[in-house]
Design an enzyme around this catalytic site. Structure first.
Site, PDB file in Angstrom:
ATOM      1  N   HIS A  15      -7.983   5.315 -10.144  1.00 55.14           N
ATOM      2  CA  HIS A  15      -6.649   5.061 -10.675  1.00 55.14           C
ATOM      3  C   HIS A  15      -5.593   5.262  -9.598  1.00 55.14           C
ATOM      4  CE1 HIS A  15      -3.197   6.210 -13.545  1.00 55.14           C
ATOM      5  NE2 HIS A  15      -3.445   4.922 -13.735  1.00 55.14           N
ATOM      6  N   HIS A  57       3.676   1.700  -8.626  1.00 60.48           N
ATOM      7  CA  HIS A  57       3.664   1.831 -10.076  1.00 60.48           C
ATOM      8  C   HIS A  57       5.068   1.748 -10.651  1.00 60.48           C
ATOM      9  CE1 HIS A  57       3.962   4.132 -13.861  1.00 60.48           C
ATOM     10  NE2 HIS A  57       2.807   3.547 -14.139  1.00 60.48           N
TER      11      HIS A  57
END
Length: 260
Positions: A15, A57
């Site tokens: 991740h 992100h």
């Protein structure tokens, strides 16, 4: 059909490259993923004002670099002067695909502005079998599928995940009717990526996993960092785990047998 998920066993997706082990979405994070022997990286992308797709992100650079401001309001030249927590500049998607040719990448398109630059980057780099395009937005995914066709793997968006979850509670014939029109492998959709639960309601259940598999979709679960939960989900039959602790996930999968 994309070969993105070809191979034996469940997959381990680092991740953001392993945000609890290395600075997220950095070149160092990608190198960390590769050093662990993992074949899959999960990341996020935004586009600069001049259409360069970068790993990030957040819509702004404030949290992860020494600068401030929105990615979409900066040119690549300006953005490239900033340094992330590893001391490097932000990584471009085309650099990631060129510099790590053995890596497959799950790419979350974080806003509408990145859709066209992302599709163009996939075309230009010929990364057809190396990427899976993801988003919470069904509309965003529909645009990506229209731009790139079923040759490129995609996940399901939020609305389609809700449809899949509701259908999973129905008996066989009713379930099949409820799933008509849901994107599947013929459309390029190869997986559904979900949390264990949402607002206290379980999502990953035996019925959900079964319905997804019958529709030709793999089930990837995020974000799983504890070994006990990793084992429980793998015992349930999920096809992949997304983890901020990829070293731990690698060790769990290695102990269980073949994986990729």
């Amino acid at each position: 059909m994309s070969a993105y998920l070809d191979g034996p066993g469940p997959i381990a997706l680092a991740h953001r490259g392993g945000g609890l082990e290395v600075p997220e979405n950095s070149r160092a994070a990608v190198e960390h993923t590769v050093s662990l022997g993992l074949g899959y990286l999960e990341t996020d992308v935004h586009a600069t004002s001049d259409g360069v797709v970068v790993l990030s992100h957040d819509p702004t650079v404030d949290r992860v670099t020494d600068g401030t401001g929105a990615v979409r309001e900066m040119t690549w030249d300006r953005l490239s002067r900033l340094r992330d927590r590893s001391g490097e500049r932000l990584l471009r998607l085309d650099e990631l695909l060129a510099d790590f040719p053995g890596l497959r990448v799950n790419i979350d398109a974080k806003d509408d502005a990145v859709v066209e630059p992302l599709a163009e980057t996939v075309r230009r780099t010929a990364a057809w079998d190396r990427v899976c395009l993801a988003s919470f937005s069904d509309a965003r995914l529909a645009r990506l599928r229209a731009a790139l066709g079923p040759r490129v793997a995609t996940s399901l968006g939020r609305r389609d995940i809700v449809r899949l979850a509701a259908a999973s509670r129905l008996p066989g014939p009713a379930q099949r009717r409820a799933l008509r029109g849901l994107p599947g492998p013929a459309d390029g959709a190869v997986c559904t990526q979900v949390p264990v639960s949402h607002r206290g309601v379980p999502v990953v259940t035996p019925r959900f996993v079964g319905a997804a598999h019958r529709h030709g979709l793999a089930v990837h679960v995020w974000t799983i960092d504890e070994p006990a939960q990793m084992h429980a989900l793998l015992d349930l039959g999920v096809d992949g785990l997304v983890s901020d602790r990829p070293r731990v996930l690698r060790d769990v999968l290695t102990a269980r047998g073949p994986w990729h």
